[in-house]
Write a protein that holds these residues in place. Structure first.
Motif, mmCIF file in Angstrom:
data_model
loop_
_atom_site.group_PDB
_atom_site.id
_atom_site.type_symbol
_atom_site.label_atom_id
_atom_site.label_comp_id
_atom_site.label_asym_id
_atom_site.label_seq_id
_atom_site.Cartn_x
_atom_site.Cartn_y
_atom_site.Cartn_z
ATOM 1 N N UNK A 81 30.800 7.556 8.716
ATOM 2 C CA UNK A 81 29.856 6.407 8.885
ATOM 3 C C UNK A 81 28.764 6.629 7.803
ATOM 4 N N UNK A 82 28.377 5.695 7.136
ATOM 5 C CA UNK A 82 27.604 6.011 5.706
ATOM 6 C C UNK A 82 26.143 6.114 6.178
ATOM 7 N N UNK A 83 25.414 6.992 5.565
ATOM 8 C CA UNK A 83 23.839 6.975 5.845
ATOM 9 C C UNK A 83 23.120 5.685 5.621
ATOM 10 N N UNK A 84 22.647 5.046 6.519
ATOM 11 C CA UNK A 84 21.804 3.831 6.313
ATOM 12 C C UNK A 84 20.840 3.858 4.831
ATOM 13 N N UNK A 85 20.980 2.688 4.408
ATOM 14 C CA UNK A 85 20.197 2.712 3.167
ATOM 15 C C UNK A 85 18.638 2.616 3.661
ATOM 16 N N UNK A 86 17.959 2.960 2.637
ATOM 17 C CA UNK A 86 16.414 3.258 2.634
ATOM 18 C C UNK A 86 15.943 1.889 2.729
ATOM 19 N N UNK A 87 14.716 1.635 3.643
ATOM 20 C CA UNK A 87 13.970 0.350 3.443
ATOM 21 C C UNK A 87 13.611 0.040 2.202
ATOM 22 N N UNK A 88 13.498 -1.206 1.547
ATOM 23 C CA UNK A 88 12.886 -1.486 0.446
ATOM 24 C C UNK A 88 11.586 -1.280 0.163
ATOM 25 N N UNK A 89 10.927 -1.320 -1.057
ATOM 26 C CA UNK A 89 9.480 -0.996 -1.471
ATOM 27 C C UNK A 89 8.844 -2.029 -0.512
ATOM 28 N N UNK A 90 9.203 -3.425 -0.567
ATOM 29 C CA UNK A 90 8.454 -4.451 -0.069
ATOM 30 C C UNK A 90 8.862 -4.886 1.450
ATOM 31 N N UNK A 91 9.660 -3.788 2.019
ATOM 32 C CA UNK A 91 10.154 -4.107 3.389
ATOM 33 C C UNK A 91 9.008 -4.533 4.136
ATOM 34 N N UNK A 92 9.885 -5.756 5.103
ATOM 35 C CA UNK A 92 8.875 -6.033 6.223
ATOM 36 C C UNK A 92 9.747 -5.765 7.426
ATOM 37 N N UNK A 93 9.320 -5.255 8.619
ATOM 38 C CA UNK A 93 10.187 -4.851 9.580
ATOM 39 C C UNK A 93 10.257 -5.917 10.695
ATOM 40 N N UNK A 94 11.361 -6.517 10.799
ATOM 41 C CA UNK A 94 11.691 -7.773 11.877
ATOM 42 C C UNK A 94 11.276 -7.332 13.136
ATOM 43 N N UNK A 95 11.237 -6.274 13.681
ATOM 44 C CA UNK A 95 10.819 -5.678 14.939
ATOM 45 C C UNK A 95 9.257 -5.650 15.147
ATOM 46 N N UNK A 96 8.744 -4.629 14.205
ATOM 47 C CA UNK A 96 7.205 -4.398 14.522
ATOM 48 C C UNK A 96 6.512 -5.050 13.660
ATOM 49 N N UNK A 97 6.967 -5.812 12.522
ATOM 50 C CA UNK A 97 6.104 -6.599 11.817
ATOM 51 C C UNK A 97 5.392 -5.968 10.572
ATOM 52 N N UNK A 98 5.636 -4.583 10.482
ATOM 53 C CA UNK A 98 4.949 -3.921 9.599
ATOM 54 C C UNK A 98 5.251 -4.183 8.168
ATOM 55 N N UNK A 99 4.440 -4.803 7.270
ATOM 56 C CA UNK A 99 4.744 -5.362 5.764
ATOM 57 C C UNK A 99 4.437 -4.111 4.966
ATOM 58 N N UNK A 100 5.157 -3.557 4.163
ATOM 59 C CA UNK A 100 4.802 -2.439 3.290
ATOM 60 C C UNK A 100 4.209 -2.805 2.072
ATOM 61 N N UNK A 101 4.388 -4.066 1.433
ATOM 62 C CA UNK A 101 3.730 -4.437 0.434
ATOM 63 C C UNK A 101 2.285 -4.888 0.578
ATOM 64 N N UNK A 102 1.813 -5.218 1.881
ATOM 65 C CA UNK A 102 0.327 -5.613 2.205
ATOM 66 C C UNK A 102 -0.269 -4.195 2.768
ATOM 67 N N UNK A 103 0.201 -3.232 2.612
ATOM 68 C CA UNK A 103 -0.476 -2.003 3.070
ATOM 69 C C UNK A 103 -0.879 -0.894 2.145
ATOM 70 N N UNK A 104 -2.047 -0.740 1.729
ATOM 71 C CA UNK A 104 -2.494 0.156 0.814
ATOM 72 C C UNK A 104 -2.092 1.542 1.480
ATOM 73 N N UNK A 105 -1.686 2.513 0.179
ATOM 74 C CA UNK A 105 -1.539 3.807 0.876
ATOM 75 C C UNK A 105 -2.800 4.425 1.847
ATOM 76 N N UNK A 106 -3.811 4.187 1.382
ATOM 77 C CA UNK A 106 -5.249 4.493 1.921
ATOM 78 C C UNK A 106 -5.105 4.226 3.301
ATOM 79 N N UNK A 107 -4.811 2.811 3.489
ATOM 80 C CA UNK A 107 -4.879 2.321 4.754
ATOM 81 C C UNK A 107 -3.752 2.944 5.762
ATOM 82 N N UNK A 108 -2.605 3.333 5.108
ATOM 83 C CA UNK A 108 -1.578 3.974 5.883
ATOM 84 C C UNK A 108 -1.939 5.107 6.505
ATOM 85 N N UNK A 109 -2.695 5.892 5.714
ATOM 86 C CA UNK A 109 -2.901 7.465 6.016
ATOM 87 C C UNK A 109 -3.921 7.268 7.222
#
Length: 197
Positions: free
Chosen positions: A14-42
């Motif tokens: 079984x292949x290792x699943x790919x990493x989420x993209x830089x601009x990933x939006x999670x369909x389950x929890x709704x987190x949008x990477x592109x809309x999240x500054x690193x400082x806010x993430x921390x």
């Protein structure tokens, strides 16, 4: 054949699943990477251990090891996974900051859960370790300079992600699995968990 041997055989090839993209939006929890500054993430990552502790507090100790189905994780396994995520991502971010395009090892989450016996761990002790690992990750984030966010890491061929992505992904892990733990808490409250006896 033991359960872990069956699982390992099933996972071979079984292949290792790919990493989420830089601009990933999670369909389950709704987190949008592109809309999240690193400082806010921390700032949000700092809150993960307390939120996980609060969610676990509502779950009877007898339900910590209950798995809702085949291949599903228990509360103990999710808490151990989060502890390990923040340790691994601390090292990944350090390597992104100090090395040129380091190649990252996959986490191999299910293998870790089996080999390190996540489901046998004391959840309250692991919560303390989650506190420490999250703090260590935030300490490492503080060392990334303004020009460090675009530094890259690789994993599988063709996968290149930035230091900024590492922080966003670390937050996603925390928030997404917090949702999983809350669903398990709700299932236990609704009587879908193990018998109290």
């Amino acid at each position: 054949m033991r359960e872990d041997e069956r699982a390992e055989r099933a996972n071979r090839g079984v292949a290792v699943p790919p990493l989420a993209d830089e601009d990933h939006v999670c369909p389950e929890c709704g987190l949008s990477y592109a809309q999240l500054p690193a400082e806010s993430a921390v700032d949000l990552i700092r809150r993960v251990p307390t939120a996980v502790r609060d969610a676990v507090a509502g779950i009877p100790a007898g339900a910590h090891r209950w798995r809702p189905g085949t291949g599903a994780w228990s509360v103990a396994e999710y808490v151990c996974h989060l502890r390990d995520v923040y340790a691994v991502y601390t090292i990944r971010l350090h390597r992104a900051r100090t090395e040129d395009r380091p190649v990252l090892e996959p986490m191999l989450n299910d293998l870790r859960a089996r080999r390190f016996r996540y489901n046998e761990r004391d959840v309250h002790a692991v919560l303390d370790e989650l506190d420490a690992n999250t703090a260590g990750f935030c300490d490492e984030v503080a060392r990334v300079g303004p020009d460090g966010w675009a530094r890259t890491v690789t994993r599988l061929p063709g996968e290149e992600r930035t230091a900024r992505w590492l922080v966003r992904q670390a937050l996603h892990e925390g928030q997404h699995h917090l949702g999983d733990i809350r669903r398990l808490a709700q299932a236990a409250a609704d009587g879908a968990g193990p018998d109290p006896d």
